[in-house]
Design a protein around this motif. Structure first.
Motif, PDB file in Angstrom:
ATOM      1  N   ASN A 151       0.850  -1.187   0.000  1.00  0.00           N
ATOM      2  CA  ASN A 151       0.000   0.000   0.000  1.00  0.00           C
ATOM      3  C   ASN A 151       0.890   1.243   0.000  1.00  0.00           C
ATOM      4  N   TRP A 152       0.773   2.031  -1.052  1.00  0.00           N
ATOM      5  CA  TRP A 152       1.651   3.187  -1.231  1.00  0.00           C
ATOM      6  C   TRP A 152       1.512   4.186  -0.093  1.00  0.00           C
ATOM      7  N   TYR A 153       0.308   4.491   0.267  1.00  0.00           N
ATOM      8  CA  TYR A 153       0.075   5.557   1.250  1.00  0.00           C
ATOM      9  C   TYR A 153       0.480   5.122   2.656  1.00  0.00           C
ATOM     10  N   GLU A 154       0.291   3.867   2.981  1.00  0.00           N
ATOM     11  CA  GLU A 154       0.654   3.401   4.319  1.00  0.00           C
ATOM     12  C   GLU A 154       2.157   3.197   4.463  1.00  0.00           C
ATOM     13  N   ARG A 155       2.833   2.912   3.346  1.00  0.00           N
ATOM     14  CA  ARG A 155       4.252   2.549   3.419  1.00  0.00           C
ATOM     15  C   ARG A 155       5.195   3.701   3.077  1.00  0.00           C
ATOM     16  N   PHE A 156       4.820   4.546   2.106  1.00  0.00           N
ATOM     17  CA  PHE A 156       5.802   5.490   1.573  1.00  0.00           C
ATOM     18  C   PHE A 156       5.388   6.964   1.645  1.00  0.00           C
ATOM     19  N   VAL A 157       4.238   7.259   2.185  1.00  0.00           N
ATOM     20  CA  VAL A 157       3.828   8.653   2.350  1.00  0.00           C
ATOM     21  C   VAL A 157       4.084   9.070   3.794  1.00  0.00           C
TER      22      VAL A 157
END
Length: 672
Positions: A151-157
């Motif tokens: 999940n992009w938002y949970e991991r890298f934002v």
């Protein structure tokens, strides 16, 4: 008989049907690329369809001809099954070829995506990664395969932007908002590092136009932003101390003054001027002087609050602008800083004692803008410095505006070089025993069109700060050599010309070439030129100094160590340097009449210098008593106001004529 024939025919047909069915099953096993479980389901399904179809056919078409008709139906259905299996095989082959083409095309696209250094990122409707290229994985700090489904938002934002990002992404997926075509947003790598990325976004849709995700193209601008920040910091901060420079100080001060205008509360500008920084530089070298400035900056920063505006406003000056209740509050703050700055400084195993002069100007009492406050505070600091330094003073109306004078001189320096406003004066050097003149020291003066003759102490530092010292230093050497030749042509031969050199000029890679060029252009014999260097210049980088001095000696010129005794070297240490002359600083000469300690020290210097076969020159000789002591100790030569102050070219020529007349200079006839 007919019935028997029918039965035989039925058996044959049934056998053929069985063979066809077996062939169909074999073809299914051989031609259709499916797993074992899938084979079983297909065969079972085909068998059921066969049985149902055969029973329906017999009942509906030939109910009375069971065996024959059942055999025909078996053949018919088996043939149909065979044809179906062949068709299925063709379909599966076509699907396989299509899948292979898609795999190849996807691999080619992935190769293209991996060629770019930018991030290529595909997200599904849930914000999970479905596509990322090699550069994106590298920037994120992970393998590509490990990122699939993350999940992009949970991991890298970043956490502070995650909620906002998820809400906006949800609106995109629901068609309630269009993605921003281009924007800057930070990311967090797997290692926890923050990177700045400029994103270009587009929506992904299926054949029916439904939104299925996003495709983004990101350019990592972290290094560019760091470089821009570094450039901005360099433009607004002092490289040596890290404090804001004058430009940033003035900008912040304007904001504080604007706030003070609204609140009606006064401000105090405290200007800290380091006393005798040039002396520290001459005695200990640039490295120690720079470290002293750093430590002064740190102590000032420790005394005041972070919200107070602190800066290095000039080479040896620090400014602090702070809100105060009244004059007494400013006095308390200044004395607190003064106390901290009086403590000794431990620098490179040396204990350095340095003090500051503090000038204070108040807003709005003394000035209503930052330029006025700086001028008033500088005038007050100069007043303290003139009284010996190590103290503080508030600005009083009528104090001389020293900073404006300094800035004015700095602005005039470039014009002085361009319009050749510098001149050389010459101070005689005399033999103590015979009273004969043995040479002269060239001393620079600035013939300012408005201020008149300006002494070196007022502008040498400005030349160094402006970077003009090498240009002016080269002119001094050339002019002194040319003047020495001019005097020789007038009949004054056998004189040595001594020229001072700055530290920057001495360590310039073209210094030796400058000396050669000056000698060649003027025609002066090399042995008639002596270059004077300070003690600190020699010991700051001994190996480099030895190489340069050796180069000067190879040219044929000599080297003198000037202002000896002000540094921390010893004669035993100086024996490493191939110098020919030692000049005793005037600070040790001026008290020879009254100080037994100075007499012992000077006597030791002269004795040890002679042991090292060095010629000794005493500077600053002003009284007959000083001269008598120097003669008693065996000093070779002297210069000072007792003989003559620095003279113009015309005055020096008149002095030499008088010396010739008195017999203290040889005449051309004598030399002939």
């Amino acid at each position: 008989m007919a019935r028997v024939s029918a039965n035989v025919l039925a058996v044959v047909i049934f056998a053929v049907g069985a063979l066809v069915q077996i062939a169909a099953a074999g073809l299914a096993l051989l031609l259709i690329p499916l797993s074992g479980k899938q084979y079983a389901w297909i065969l079972l399904t085909c068998g059921l369809i066969l049985q149902v179809w055969r029973r329906l056919y017999i009942v509906l078409v030939w109910p009375s001809q069971s065996l024959l008709h059942e055999s025909i139906s078996a053949l018919f259905v088996s043939t149909f099954m065979l044809l179906g299996i062949v068709g299925i095989r063709s379909i599966f082959r076509s699907m396989k070829e299509t899948a292979e083409r898609l795999r190849i095309e996807r691999g080619r696209i992935q190769e293209y995506l991996d060629l770019t250094d930018a991030i290529v990122l595909g997200l599904d409707a849930g914000g999970r990664i479905v596509l990322i290229n090699r550069a994106g994985a590298r920037i994120l700090g992970a393998e590509k395969d490990a990122l699939d489904g993350e999940n992009w938002y949970e991991r890298f934002v970043p956490a502070e932007r995650r909620c906002e990002g998820l809400q906006l992404f949800s609106k995109f997926m629901q068609g309630e908002a269009e993605p921003v075509a281009c924007f800057e947003s930070p990311i967090v790598t797997t290692a926890g590092d923050r990177r700045s990325v400029v994103w270009h976004n587009a929506m992904q849709r299926d054949e029916d136009g439904r939104i299925t995700g996003t495709l983004s193209f990101g350019i990592d601008i972290t290094e560019r932003k760091e470089a821009e920040a570094a450039v901005e910091r360099m433009a607004c901060h002092d490289a040596l101390t890290g404090l804001p420079n004058r430009t940033l100080f003035e900008a912040r001060a304007e904001l504080m003054i604007a706030g003070a205008q609204c609140s009606g509360k006064p401000l105090a500008l405290l200007l800290f001027d380091v006393d005798d920084l040039r002396g520290v530089n001459d005695r200990y070298g640039h490295a120690v002087a720079d470290q002293l400035l750093r430590m002064v900056a740190n102590r000032i920063s420790d005394v005041f609050r972070k919200e107070d505006t602190i800066a290095r406003v000039a080479g040896d000056e620090f400014g602090v602008l702070l809100p105060v209740r009244d004059k007494a509050t400013a006095d308390v703050s200044a004395r607190k800083a003064l106390k901290a700055l009086r403590r000794p400084y431990r620098i490179y195993a040396k204990e350095i004692r340095s003090t500051v002069s503090v000038g204070i100007a108040l807003y709005p009492k003394d000035a209503e803008d930052i330029d006025g406050l700086l001028r008033r505070a500088d005038a007050a600091a100069r007043k303290v410095g003139q009284s010996g330094g190590n103290g503080l003073s508030f600005y009083v109306s009528g104090m001389r505006d020293g900073m404006m004078e300094k800035l004015s001189l700095r602005d005039d320096l470039a014009a002085a070089v361009e319009h050749k406003q510098f001149v050389l004066h010459y101070q005689p050097q005399m033999c103590i025993d015979t009273g004969e003149m043995i040479g002269a020291e060239a001393l620079i003066r600035w013939n300012h069109p408005k201020r008149g003759l300006v002494v070196p102490t007022s502008f040498i530092c400005l030349l160094e700060e402006s970077g003009l010292i090498e240009t002016v230093g080269e002119w001094v050497i050339r002019e002194a050599c040319a003047q020495a030749v001019a005097w020789q042509e007038q009949g004054f031969k056998g004189l040595r010309m001594a020229v001072n050199t700055s530290a920057r000029q001495f360590r310039d890679s073209e210094f030796l070439q400058t000396i050669r060029s000056a000698l060649d252009c003027s025609g002066l014999e090399p042995e008639a030129l002596q270059l004077e260097i300070t003690e600190t210049m020699a010991i700051e980088d001994p190996e480099e100094a030895i190489a340069i001095i050796t180069g000067i000696n190879a040219i044929g010129a000599t080297v003198a160590v000037d202002d000896f005794g002000t540094g921390h070297s010893s004669l035993a240490y100086l024996r490493r340097f191939p110098v020919q002359t030692l000049k005793i600083d005037r600070a040790f000469v001026m008290d020879l009449d009254a100080s037994e300690d100075d007499r012992k020290l000077v006597s030791s210097m002269i004795g040890l210098a002679h042991d090292l076969h060095l010629e000794v020159v005493a500077e600053g000789v002003e009284t007959e008593g000083q001269l008598a002591w120097l003669q008693e100790y065996g000093c070779d030569h002297a210069q000072g106001f007792l003989y003559r102050p620095p003279l113009t070219v015309e005055e020096f020529a008149a002095f030499m004529n008088a010396e010739q007349t008195s017999g203290l200079l040889p005449t051309p006839e004598d030399l002939a």
